[in-house]
Design a protein around this motif. Structure first.
Motif, mmCIF file in Angstrom:
data_model
loop_
_atom_site.group_PDB
_atom_site.id
_atom_site.type_symbol
_atom_site.label_atom_id
_atom_site.label_comp_id
_atom_site.label_asym_id
_atom_site.label_seq_id
_atom_site.Cartn_x
_atom_site.Cartn_y
_atom_site.Cartn_z
ATOM 1 N N GLN A 40 0.833 -1.200 0.000
ATOM 2 C CA GLN A 40 0.000 0.000 0.000
ATOM 3 C C GLN A 40 0.875 1.260 0.000
ATOM 4 O O GLN A 40 0.557 2.238 -0.671
ATOM 5 N N GLY A 41 1.950 1.218 0.751
ATOM 6 C CA GLY A 41 2.847 2.361 0.811
ATOM 7 C C GLY A 41 3.495 2.658 -0.520
ATOM 8 O O GLY A 41 3.530 3.814 -0.970
ATOM 9 N N PHE A 56 2.184 4.351 5.561
ATOM 10 C CA PHE A 56 2.021 2.898 5.400
ATOM 11 C C PHE A 56 3.357 2.175 5.577
ATOM 12 O O PHE A 56 3.427 1.130 6.227
ATOM 13 N N LEU A 57 4.408 2.723 4.966
ATOM 14 C CA LEU A 57 5.724 2.085 5.068
ATOM 15 C C LEU A 57 6.204 2.047 6.512
ATOM 16 O O LEU A 57 6.806 1.055 6.948
ATOM 17 N N GLN A 58 5.959 3.117 7.271
ATOM 18 C CA GLN A 58 6.367 3.136 8.680
ATOM 19 C C GLN A 58 5.604 2.080 9.471
ATOM 20 O O GLN A 58 6.174 1.390 10.313
ATOM 21 N N GLU A 59 4.302 1.937 9.190
ATOM 22 C CA GLU A 59 3.514 0.895 9.861
ATOM 23 C C GLU A 59 4.074 -0.488 9.535
ATOM 24 O O GLU A 59 4.200 -1.338 10.421
ATOM 25 N N ALA A 60 4.394 -0.697 8.258
ATOM 26 C CA ALA A 60 4.959 -1.990 7.851
ATOM 27 C C ALA A 60 6.299 -2.220 8.533
ATOM 28 O O ALA A 60 6.562 -3.315 9.050
ATOM 29 N N LEU A 61 7.149 -1.191 8.549
ATOM 30 C CA LEU A 61 8.458 -1.319 9.186
ATOM 31 C C LEU A 61 8.318 -1.673 10.660
ATOM 32 O O LEU A 61 9.033 -2.544 11.164
ATOM 33 N N ASN A 62 7.385 -1.025 11.350
ATOM 34 C CA ASN A 62 7.160 -1.335 12.765
ATOM 35 C C ASN A 62 6.795 -2.802 12.956
ATOM 36 O O ASN A 62 7.293 -3.462 13.877
ATOM 37 N N LEU A 63 5.929 -3.314 12.086
ATOM 38 C CA LEU A 63 5.540 -4.727 12.193
ATOM 39 C C LEU A 63 6.708 -5.646 11.864
ATOM 40 O O LEU A 63 6.928 -6.652 12.552
ATOM 41 N N TYR A 64 7.442 -5.326 10.800
ATOM 42 C CA TYR A 64 8.604 -6.152 10.457
ATOM 43 C C TYR A 64 9.587 -6.212 11.623
ATOM 44 O O TYR A 64 10.140 -7.265 11.929
ATOM 45 N N GLU A 65 9.811 -5.074 12.272
ATOM 46 C CA GLU A 65 10.717 -5.051 13.419
ATOM 47 C C GLU A 65 10.160 -5.886 14.567
ATOM 48 O O GLU A 65 10.892 -6.637 15.216
ATOM 49 N N GLU A 66 8.860 -5.761 14.811
ATOM 50 C CA GLU A 66 8.205 -6.488 15.896
ATOM 51 C C GLU A 66 8.341 -7.998 15.736
ATOM 52 O O GLU A 66 8.560 -8.721 16.711
ATOM 53 N N ILE A 67 8.234 -8.472 14.494
ATOM 54 C CA ILE A 67 8.284 -9.927 14.279
ATOM 55 C C ILE A 67 9.661 -10.410 13.838
ATOM 56 O O ILE A 67 9.860 -11.595 13.620
ATOM 57 N N GLN A 73 12.342 -5.395 6.547
ATOM 58 C CA GLN A 73 12.956 -4.149 7.003
ATOM 59 C C GLN A 73 13.944 -3.625 5.967
ATOM 60 O O GLN A 73 13.929 -2.447 5.607
ATOM 61 N N ALA A 74 14.793 -4.522 5.488
ATOM 62 C CA ALA A 74 15.805 -4.121 4.508
ATOM 63 C C ALA A 74 15.161 -3.576 3.246
ATOM 64 O O ALA A 74 15.619 -2.564 2.694
ATOM 65 N N ASN A 75 14.090 -4.221 2.797
ATOM 66 C CA ASN A 75 13.408 -3.763 1.588
ATOM 67 C C ASN A 75 12.853 -2.356 1.741
ATOM 68 O O ASN A 75 12.929 -1.545 0.813
ATOM 69 N N ILE A 76 12.296 -2.053 2.899
ATOM 70 C CA ILE A 76 11.757 -0.711 3.116
ATOM 71 C C ILE A 76 12.883 0.308 3.187
ATOM 72 O O ILE A 76 12.811 1.364 2.548
ATOM 73 N N TYR A 77 13.930 0.016 3.930
ATOM 74 C CA TYR A 77 15.053 0.963 4.007
ATOM 75 C C TYR A 77 15.649 1.222 2.621
ATOM 76 O O TYR A 77 15.958 2.357 2.277
ATOM 77 N N PHE A 78 15.773 0.161 1.836
ATOM 78 C CA PHE A 78 16.364 0.329 0.509
ATOM 79 C C PHE A 78 15.443 1.141 -0.393
ATOM 80 O O PHE A 78 15.886 2.052 -1.098
ATOM 81 N N ALA A 100 19.825 -0.810 5.160
ATOM 82 C CA ALA A 100 19.405 -1.956 4.347
ATOM 83 C C ALA A 100 20.557 -2.935 4.159
ATOM 84 O O ALA A 100 20.376 -4.152 4.288
ATOM 85 N N VAL A 101 21.732 -2.412 3.865
ATOM 86 C CA VAL A 101 22.906 -3.271 3.661
ATOM 87 C C VAL A 101 23.259 -4.009 4.953
ATOM 88 O O VAL A 101 23.558 -5.212 4.924
#
Length: 127
Positions: A40-41, A56-67, A73-78, A100-101
């Motif tokens: 969505q982001g 949206f990306l921040q919400e996704a990143l928070n979830l990726y970090e949580e789990i 996480q790397a995909n969003i940072y990149f 990301a790296v």
């Protein structure tokens, strides 16, 4: 949603993503939820709504970090790093791509995606 986005049917893609998001939330699938938020982001950003897209990306990143989903996480940072680089914000882009790296190195330093991110970072740094 992804197929509709690929076909550039953005409104229909948004509807499908929202349906998928509700289903993933209903069954408690945090990775599925994060993946949909990520999509969505990206769609929002490509549709000219960067503020909503970044939310949206921040919400996704928070979830990726949580789990502990390092690849998500790397995909969003990149992706954010690429956006920043394309708008001439190299210092911020370097920060994002460096994160990301670092995550890619934790997953597999010899993976083609990690190598690609590392090469992109070197170009950003002028190398």
């Amino acid at each position: 949603g992804d197929v509709l986005q690929f076909r550039d049917d953005r409104d229909a893609a948004l509807e499908r993503y929202e349906q998928a998001l509700q289903l993933y939330r209903a069954v408690g699938d945090r990775l599925g939820e994060a993946n949909v938020l990520h999509s969505q982001g990206r769609l929002a950003i490509f549709s000219g709504d960067p503020q909503n897209g970044l939310r949206f990306l921040q919400e996704a990143l928070n979830l990726y970090e949580e789990i502990g989903a390092l690849s998500g996480q790397a995909n969003i940072y990149f992706f954010v790093g690429q956006l920043l680089a394309s708008s001439g914000q190299n210092e911020k882009a370097i920060e994002m791509v460096s994160q990301a790296v670092a995550l890619g190195d934790k997953i597999d330093p010899n993976h083609p995606v990690t190598i690609y991110m590392r090469e992109f970072l070197a170009k950003l740094k002028g190398g």
